[in-house]
Every structure is written in structure tokens, then in C-alpha cells.
Design a protein around this motif. Sequence first.
Motif, PDB file in Angstrom:
ATOM      1  N   SER A  59     -45.733 -29.780  17.237  1.00  0.00           N
ATOM      2  CA  SER A  59     -46.072 -31.201  17.286  1.00  0.00           C
ATOM      3  C   SER A  59     -44.920 -32.097  16.865  1.00  0.00           C
ATOM      4  O   SER A  59     -44.845 -33.260  17.263  1.00  0.00           O
ATOM      5  CB  SER A  59     -47.280 -31.497  16.379  1.00  0.00           C
ATOM      6  OG  SER A  59     -46.916 -31.487  15.011  1.00  0.00           O
ATOM      7  N   GLN A  60     -44.009 -31.567  16.057  1.00  0.00           N
ATOM      8  CA  GLN A  60     -42.903 -32.370  15.560  1.00  0.00           C
ATOM      9  C   GLN A  60     -41.942 -32.787  16.669  1.00  0.00           C
ATOM     10  O   GLN A  60     -41.162 -33.725  16.503  1.00  0.00           O
ATOM     11  CB  GLN A  60     -42.163 -31.614  14.450  1.00  0.00           C
ATOM     12  CG  GLN A  60     -42.990 -31.487  13.177  1.00  0.00           C
ATOM     13  CD  GLN A  60     -42.419 -30.522  12.160  1.00  0.00           C
ATOM     14  OE1 GLN A  60     -41.502 -29.754  12.469  1.00  0.00           O
ATOM     15  NE2 GLN A  60     -42.943 -30.549  10.954  1.00  0.00           N
ATOM     16  N   LEU A 109     -42.997 -33.991  19.479  1.00  0.00           N
ATOM     17  CA  LEU A 109     -43.694 -34.991  20.282  1.00  0.00           C
ATOM     18  C   LEU A 109     -43.495 -36.373  19.670  1.00  0.00           C
ATOM     19  O   LEU A 109     -43.674 -36.560  18.466  1.00  0.00           O
ATOM     20  CB  LEU A 109     -45.193 -34.661  20.347  1.00  0.00           C
ATOM     21  CG  LEU A 109     -45.559 -33.295  20.933  1.00  0.00           C
ATOM     22  CD1 LEU A 109     -47.044 -33.026  20.780  1.00  0.00           C
ATOM     23  CD2 LEU A 109     -45.155 -33.231  22.412  1.00  0.00           C
ATOM     24  N   SER A 110     -43.136 -37.336  20.484  1.00  0.00           N
ATOM     25  CA  SER A 110     -42.883 -38.684  19.975  1.00  0.00           C
ATOM     26  C   SER A 110     -44.163 -39.507  19.862  1.00  0.00           C
ATOM     27  O   SER A 110     -44.246 -40.427  19.035  1.00  0.00           O
ATOM     28  CB  SER A 110     -41.888 -39.422  20.887  1.00  0.00           C
ATOM     29  OG  SER A 110     -42.390 -39.495  22.218  1.00  0.00           O
ATOM     30  N   GLN A 136     -50.544 -37.582  20.525  1.00  0.00           N
ATOM     31  CA  GLN A 136     -50.284 -36.226  21.000  1.00  0.00           C
ATOM     32  C   GLN A 136     -49.994 -35.281  19.833  1.00  0.00           C
ATOM     33  O   GLN A 136     -50.427 -34.130  19.828  1.00  0.00           O
ATOM     34  CB  GLN A 136     -49.115 -36.225  21.981  1.00  0.00           C
ATOM     35  CG  GLN A 136     -49.420 -36.906  23.307  1.00  0.00           C
ATOM     36  CD  GLN A 136     -48.234 -36.898  24.251  1.00  0.00           C
ATOM     37  OE1 GLN A 136     -47.101 -36.590  23.850  1.00  0.00           O
ATOM     38  NE2 GLN A 136     -48.472 -37.244  25.498  1.00  0.00           N
ATOM     39  N   ARG A 137     -49.259 -35.789  18.838  1.00  0.00           N
ATOM     40  CA  ARG A 137     -48.949 -34.970  17.659  1.00  0.00           C
ATOM     41  C   ARG A 137     -50.237 -34.562  16.940  1.00  0.00           C
ATOM     42  O   ARG A 137     -50.442 -33.397  16.603  1.00  0.00           O
ATOM     43  CB  ARG A 137     -48.050 -35.739  16.691  1.00  0.00           C
ATOM     44  CG  ARG A 137     -46.617 -35.907  17.140  1.00  0.00           C
ATOM     45  CD  ARG A 137     -45.823 -36.690  16.107  1.00  0.00           C
ATOM     46  NE  ARG A 137     -45.753 -35.972  14.839  1.00  0.00           N
ATOM     47  CZ  ARG A 137     -45.294 -36.521  13.710  1.00  0.00           C
ATOM     48  NH1 ARG A 137     -44.915 -37.788  13.694  1.00  0.00           N
ATOM     49  NH2 ARG A 137     -45.233 -35.803  12.603  1.00  0.00           N
TER      50      ARG A 137
END
Length: 238
Positions: free
Chosen positions: A100-101, A103-104, A108-109
Motif C-alpha cells: 500500500s505504501q 499507492l499515492s 486505495q492505500r
Amino acid sequence: MEAQHPGRKARPMRRVCVVCEGQTEEEFILQVLAPAFYDLGLNLVPEMIETSPGHKGGALSYDRVKRHLRNTLRQNSAPVVTTLFDLYRLDNGFPGITASQGLSDLSQRLTAVKQALHEDIVAVAGCEPGRFIPYIQPHEFEALLFSDIEKLVAVEPAWRNASAALSAARAAAASPEHINDQPDTKPAARLERALSNPGYRKRRHGPVAALKIGLPAMEAECAFFAGWLAQIRSLAPH
């Protein structure tokens, strides 16, 4: 205890165990969330995880979280279990956190972590999927307090001088939940820097400020938090 009237059936109550990160969140659940849900027939009960022998709250390793959630879900007294953990500095052992890190997008994270956490806990507990509702607060509990700056600074008389600085921090983000999660710019760091005489103390001031701000304001400003509460409300017995 609610008085019982002849011929009137006792109101059905459904217990919801909220596994939380620390004492501030525990008080928030007891003082703010639980009273708001009681009339819906939902009994929200906070539960902290033991982080070392004889101590609860604080940094959470995923091994301890996983064991605690598994054991709680296996108890008949806790039909539904949910979580209230901060995304900020969430242990890298949590499923989905590393992926997840990259993903901006914040949504979504959170989705990546919650889905991975749900899958892992349901599998290890062997429970019905609907009995576990994972929730991760972006980026930490203090984000909720930025929902109403004027009520926040009204907690202590000297805090009114910080209204402009905190309002600017809120205005610079898409929502309170989007306020930066870096060590110097996370919500709690901003409060600790701006508020003085007395300084902001999470356990002392957090629940008091949340109670003053109120759930309606928090839900109006914090979409992820509001979505979680909507999930809990859907559990109300009919």
C-alpha cells in the motif's frame, strides 16, 4: 440499567468489540462512540491489546494484533469485532501495508490494507466474514479533531491564539484525514506545536475535544471515519 416495564420486551442489544490502539482511543469509544450507538441497540466495548506483560496500548506488532483478534473472534461474547488503529506508523508486519505504501491515493492505500487484514484475520479465526470489520484511521486519531477548529481551540482558553495556524493546516488538506502523515506534519505534531498553556496531551485533551466537536461534524468532514460508522450502524438489530 434501563427499567423494564410489564409486558414490554427488553431491547435487543448487539455487542461490538472495538479493538483499539491506546487509552485515548479507549476513552473516545467510551465517551463519544458508545453513547451515540446505544440507542440503536449496539453496545460498543473498547478493548486494548497487551503490548507487554501487564501493559496495554502503544505500538502494536502485527503478531500481537493477529493473536488478539483471533482469540476475540473465537469468543461467543463478541459477535462482531472491529478495529480502530492509526495508519501512521502502522507496523510493517500488517498484511498489505508494504504494497500500500506505493499507492499515492489514500483510498486505495486504506482499501489494500483493510482487505488484506480482513482476509488474514478471517482465515486464522475461522469466523464468518461479516463478524470482522477492519478499520484503519488516516492518518491518526487527531485528524478527527481538525473537523471543527473553533471547538477544538475552545477546550482551553489559551488555545484560541492557535486558531489561525490550525485553520491554515486544515485548509491546506483535502480533508482532516488527508493532513500529512510525516513526523513533523502529522495531525498530533501540529497540535503539539500550536497549542500551549497547557500543551496538547493526547490522553487528556483528545477525548474532551472529540466530545465537544461531536460525531456529526467529524462525519461531515472525515469520509473514511463516516464510512466506518455507517458499517457499524448497519449492525443494529431490527
